[in-house]
Motif scaffolding. Structure first.
Motif, short mmCIF file in Angstrom:
data_model
loop_
_atom_site.label_atom_id
_atom_site.label_comp_id
_atom_site.label_asym_id
_atom_site.label_seq_id
_atom_site.Cartn_x
_atom_site.Cartn_y
_atom_site.Cartn_z
N MET A 179 0.83 -1.16 -0.13
CA MET A 179 -0.08 0.12 -0.13
C MET A 179 0.79 1.19 0.07
O MET A 179 0.33 2.44 -0.50
CB MET A 179 -0.94 0.19 1.28
CG MET A 179 -2.13 -1.02 1.34
SD MET A 179 -2.67 -1.28 2.79
CE MET A 179 -3.58 0.28 3.24
N SER A 180 2.08 1.24 0.41
CA SER A 180 3.05 2.20 0.71
C SER A 180 3.92 2.76 -0.32
O SER A 180 4.93 1.54 -0.45
CB SER A 180 3.50 2.31 2.13
OG SER A 180 4.27 3.44 2.63
N ARG A 185 8.28 -0.09 -4.63
CA ARG A 185 8.83 0.65 -5.64
C ARG A 185 8.57 -0.29 -6.96
O ARG A 185 9.37 -0.21 -7.91
CB ARG A 185 10.46 0.61 -5.46
CG ARG A 185 10.66 1.05 -4.21
CD ARG A 185 10.27 2.58 -4.22
NE ARG A 185 10.52 3.17 -2.54
CZ ARG A 185 11.47 3.50 -2.01
NH1 ARG A 185 12.48 3.70 -2.65
NH2 ARG A 185 11.51 3.82 -0.64
N ARG A 186 7.72 -0.92 -6.99
CA ARG A 186 7.30 -1.86 -8.28
C ARG A 186 6.81 -1.02 -9.16
O ARG A 186 6.18 0.16 -8.92
CB ARG A 186 6.17 -2.81 -7.66
CG ARG A 186 6.53 -3.82 -6.72
CD ARG A 186 5.42 -4.99 -6.43
NE ARG A 186 5.22 -5.73 -7.33
CZ ARG A 186 5.74 -6.94 -7.44
NH1 ARG A 186 6.51 -7.39 -6.40
NH2 ARG A 186 5.28 -8.01 -8.31
N THR A 187 6.95 -1.47 -10.30
CA THR A 187 6.52 -0.72 -11.62
C THR A 187 5.28 -1.50 -12.28
O THR A 187 4.92 -1.19 -13.58
CB THR A 187 7.70 -0.49 -12.61
OG1 THR A 187 8.27 -1.62 -12.94
CG2 THR A 187 8.72 0.45 -12.00
N ASP A 188 4.93 -2.76 -11.96
CA ASP A 188 3.98 -3.43 -12.42
C ASP A 188 2.47 -2.94 -11.98
O ASP A 188 2.56 -1.86 -11.51
CB ASP A 188 4.23 -4.84 -12.42
CG ASP A 188 4.11 -5.46 -11.01
OD1 ASP A 188 3.81 -4.44 -10.05
OD2 ASP A 188 4.52 -6.55 -10.66
N GLU A 189 1.60 -3.82 -12.17
CA GLU A 189 0.07 -3.51 -11.69
C GLU A 189 0.04 -3.28 -10.38
O GLU A 189 -1.03 -2.72 -9.67
CB GLU A 189 -0.68 -4.44 -12.40
CG GLU A 189 -0.68 -5.78 -11.99
CD GLU A 189 0.30 -6.92 -12.80
OE1 GLU A 189 -0.34 -7.75 -12.89
OE2 GLU A 189 1.19 -6.14 -13.05
N TYR A 190 0.97 -3.77 -9.57
CA TYR A 190 0.96 -3.60 -8.06
C TYR A 190 1.95 -2.46 -7.38
O TYR A 190 1.98 -2.59 -6.31
CB TYR A 190 1.31 -5.04 -7.42
CG TYR A 190 0.39 -6.27 -7.55
CD1 TYR A 190 -0.67 -6.33 -6.79
CD2 TYR A 190 0.61 -6.92 -8.71
CE1 TYR A 190 -1.45 -7.51 -7.18
CE2 TYR A 190 -0.37 -8.12 -8.89
CZ TYR A 190 -1.25 -8.12 -8.36
OH TYR A 190 -2.26 -9.33 -8.46
N GLY A 191 2.41 -1.68 -8.31
CA GLY A 191 3.09 -0.80 -7.72
C GLY A 191 2.77 0.71 -8.42
O GLY A 191 2.20 0.61 -9.51
N GLY A 192 3.40 1.96 -8.03
CA GLY A 192 3.29 3.03 -8.69
C GLY A 192 2.12 3.81 -8.21
O GLY A 192 2.14 4.39 -6.90
N CYS A 193 1.14 4.18 -8.97
CA CYS A 193 -0.24 4.98 -8.68
C CYS A 193 -0.91 4.41 -7.30
O CYS A 193 -0.73 3.37 -6.97
CB CYS A 193 -1.04 5.30 -9.73
SG CYS A 193 -1.94 3.82 -10.07
N PHE A 194 -1.71 5.24 -6.76
CA PHE A 194 -2.37 4.97 -5.61
C PHE A 194 -3.16 3.39 -5.99
O PHE A 194 -3.41 2.67 -5.01
CB PHE A 194 -3.34 6.20 -5.22
CG PHE A 194 -4.52 5.65 -4.07
CD1 PHE A 194 -3.81 5.76 -2.66
CD2 PHE A 194 -5.61 5.54 -4.14
CE1 PHE A 194 -4.82 5.32 -1.58
CE2 PHE A 194 -6.40 5.31 -3.19
CZ PHE A 194 -5.88 5.11 -1.98
#
Length: 643
Positions: A179-180, A185-194
């Motif tokens: 969540m934080s 620091r992922r860049t796939d669908e589980y990281g990045g935007c809220f």
């Protein structure tokens, strides 16, 4: 004083909780390493149900065998674990208390040593600043597997008879990590935007709902503020809260912090203000209509009721207050405030024990975790019991023996009860320590203990008294260093300073860098007595303090200009200063006063004189070995119970 809301029922989903008092989740180390509930674990919770708590939320149950931050906690990763936890829920339900099961995965905040040699996993390969073991980044396939783990664990929770469940999505554990942006620091669908960072939580919730149904209550605990650079702030916390309501969550548990937060907000010490994060719960309530649970150093039922009256929250979590007194709700309801054993924020037993892998304990409630052992309804043959010494160990011993039905007399050589714990309440932030002695004084009177003050125990006086059992609780006395100049007029002892018997000012040197030395320095600095230097031969000051308390105390010391001189021997006290030696070189440190804080040693010289008593004599507390009040209260209670 009347309570407006504390003892009114309130619903979480369709589950009605009889009052607003909640025992929030705390690890205990009372379960087996296979995640099974033991009789010790069940009795611990049952005592709190007897005491009138409306809702109990269990410790964090692991969703698979590699998900634990501690060994000895509950688990729901296989069907064999269900039966023992069903025994727990059945026992709790006898008392009209509701019980939720908390589910979690520790993520990076664990060790491979705890989880069978398996490396910790996390959203990203960033080590926890406290545990420091590098986690492995989860693959998408593994994430899907963990979603299933949460779902099957939730199904077992319902089968075990729990009234609801709580997902632990806070304090840096695995869901919180996703969540934080502090951890993720992922860049796939589980990281990045809220939205992406919330994806894992959303999938877990959907899976859980598919297993337990739409009516079974589900709470989510998350940190409104993580108190770390790049971590969640209150602005994003409001977004999380609104999203949770949209996803069908029935309650929000508003927590704070992660492992290693700069202000150590996850577990509040005696140095933190009461209810200092309750306004975060109030902020979340502004954006949701579901119940919000407020927490963090709420120790007084009147304070809890006021928070409810002000609309800050709908339920109040008083986890460590429930350790200190399982019967706080009943006592509060009947106006018996003086009888409440109040949490003093020492963290010696609840946090300190867990850090060492030991079972959870409580300084002010030595029966915590021993509920399965102590049964005061069991009949005993009354004895004439003599307790010698009125410190913590002696008072607890006298109270326990009197509760068992013995005729108890306590001899105290001074004119007051409390021993060294009295001076322990004088350093900054420790004023609440006096509430423990006040409470023990109440129980000494309430249980009918006969107290004789200014009474010196001798072989002759004890023989004349004719006891069936003698509990020797003569405590400890300050160490007297063999230093040239130690008897000078400008030399005093820490206890004399703390109790106001001796006054020092000007340039002050404290000889000794343990807990007593550090706290005496803080006491003197708070009253601006002068320039303070602490001299110790150790490489660190107050090494014996648990990490949380030590960091807070050292922060205070830094802000108040206290100087620490480590790895240095004080070899002589001179007329105008102290002679210091380090690495073979000596120097004179000018000072006006020297405070000796070199620890304590047992005051048990009477023990040899009382050898004639044989097994009728039991030595307890610091009279056995100078340790701390946690050990003193525990040994006193045990000796009194088995007197």
């Amino acid at each position: 004083m009347n309570f407006k809301y504390l003892f009114t029922p309130y619903k979480i989903g369709k589950c009605e909780i009889p009052n607003r008092l909640v025992v929030t989740a705390m690890a205990t180390n009372y379960c087996t390493n296979q995640g099974l509930a033991t009789e010790r674990y069940i009795r611990y919770h049952e005592e709190r149900a007897k005491g009138g708590w409306g809702l109990i939320i269990t410790e964090n149950y692991a969703v698979n065998e590699h998900a634990m931050a501690f060994q000895g906690i509950g688990g729901m990763w296989n069907d064999e674990q269900v039966a023992s936890h069903r025994q727990l829920t059945e026992r709790i339900h006898r008392y009209n208390t509701k019980i939720f099961c908390q589910l979690y995965h520790a993520g990076r905040q664990t060790f491979s040593l705890v989880n069978g040699g398996v490396q910790p996993v996390a959203p990203s390969p960033i080590a926890c600043p406290v545990n420091r073991e590098m986690p492995r980044e989860l693959t998408t396939h593994e994430i899907h597997g963990l979603v299933t783990d949460f779902g099957t664990a939730a199904e077992r929770v319902k089968k075990a008879g729990f009234d609801g469940l709580e997902l632990h999505a806070g304090n840096g554990y695995l869901i919180a990590g996703f969540m934080s942006s502090y951890e993720n620091r992922r860049t796939d669908e589980y990281g990045g935007c809220f939205t992406n960072r919330m994806r894992f939580l959303r999938e877990v919730l959907e899976e859980v709902r598919s297993r337990v149904g739409s009516v079974f209550p589900v709470s989510v605990r998350f940190a409104a503020e993580e108190h770390e650079l790049g971590g969640r702030d209150l602005a994003e916390a409001r977004m999380v809260a609104a999203l949770l309501e949209e996803m069908g969550v029935d309650m929000i548990n508003c927590s704070n912090g992660v492992y290693g937060s700069y202000n150590l907000s996850q577990i509040s010490t005696m140095y933190m203000p009461h209810g200092w994060t309750i306004k975060n719960a109030a902020e979340l309530k502004k954006v949701v209509n579901i119940p919000v649970l407020g927490v963090n150093r709420i120790t007084d039922p009147l304070m809890a009721d006021q928070f409810l009256s002000m609309g800050y929250c709908d339920f109040v979590g008083m986890a460590r207050a429930s350790l200190a007194d399982p019967f706080l709700p009943q006592k509060a309801l009947h106006g018996q405030f003086q009888s409440i054993r109040t949490c003093i924020g020492c963290l010696q037993g609840c946090v300190g024990s867990l850090i060492t892998g030991s079972p959870c304990r409580c300084l002010v409630n030595p029966e915590c975790g021993h509920e399965f052992e102590y049964d005061y309804s069991a009949e005993v043959t009354p004895k004439k019991v003599l307790v010698i010494g009125g410190g913590v160990a002696g008072m607890e011993a006298a109270i326990a023996a009197a509760r068992r039905g013995h005729k108890v007399t306590l001899w105290e050589k001074s004119d007051r009860l409390g021993g060294q714990f009295i001076s322990a309440s004088y350093p900054p932030g420790k004023g609440e320590f006096a509430t423990y002695i006040g409470c023990l004084n109440y129980y000494v009177k309430e249980t009918g203990v006969c107290v004789e003050f200014n009474k010196e125990a001798t072989e002759e006086s004890i023989k004349a008294f004719g006891p069936d059992s003698v509990l020797l609780a003569t405590g400890a006395v300050p160490n007297e260093p063999k230093l040239p100049g130690v008897n000078r007029a400008n030399v005093v002892y820490a206890e004399q300073v703390l109790l106001g018997i001796k006054t020092v000012e000007g340039r002050i040197v404290i000889a000794g860098g343990g807990e007593t030395g550090l706290e005496t320095a803080l006491y003197l600095a708070a009253s601006e007595r002068g320039d303070i230097s602490v001299v110790t031969s150790l490489e660190k000051v107050a090494k014996e303090l648990n990490g949380v308390k030590r960091v807070e105390a050292l922060k205070m010391a830094a802000t108040r200009g206290i100087e620490f001189i480590t790895n240095t021997n004080l070899v002589e006290i001179c007329e105008n200063g102290v002679l210091l030696e380090k690495g073979g070189e000596t120097r004179l440190l000018p000072c006006d006063c020297v405070v000796i804080a070199k620890g304590y040693h047992s005051n048990n010289s009477l023990k040899d004189e009382l050898a004639f008593l044989g097994d009728r004599l039991v030595t307890i507390g610091d009279a056995v070995k100078a340790r701390n009040a946690l050990e003193a209260s525990a040994s006193g209670c045990k000796a009194g119970y088995y007197a």
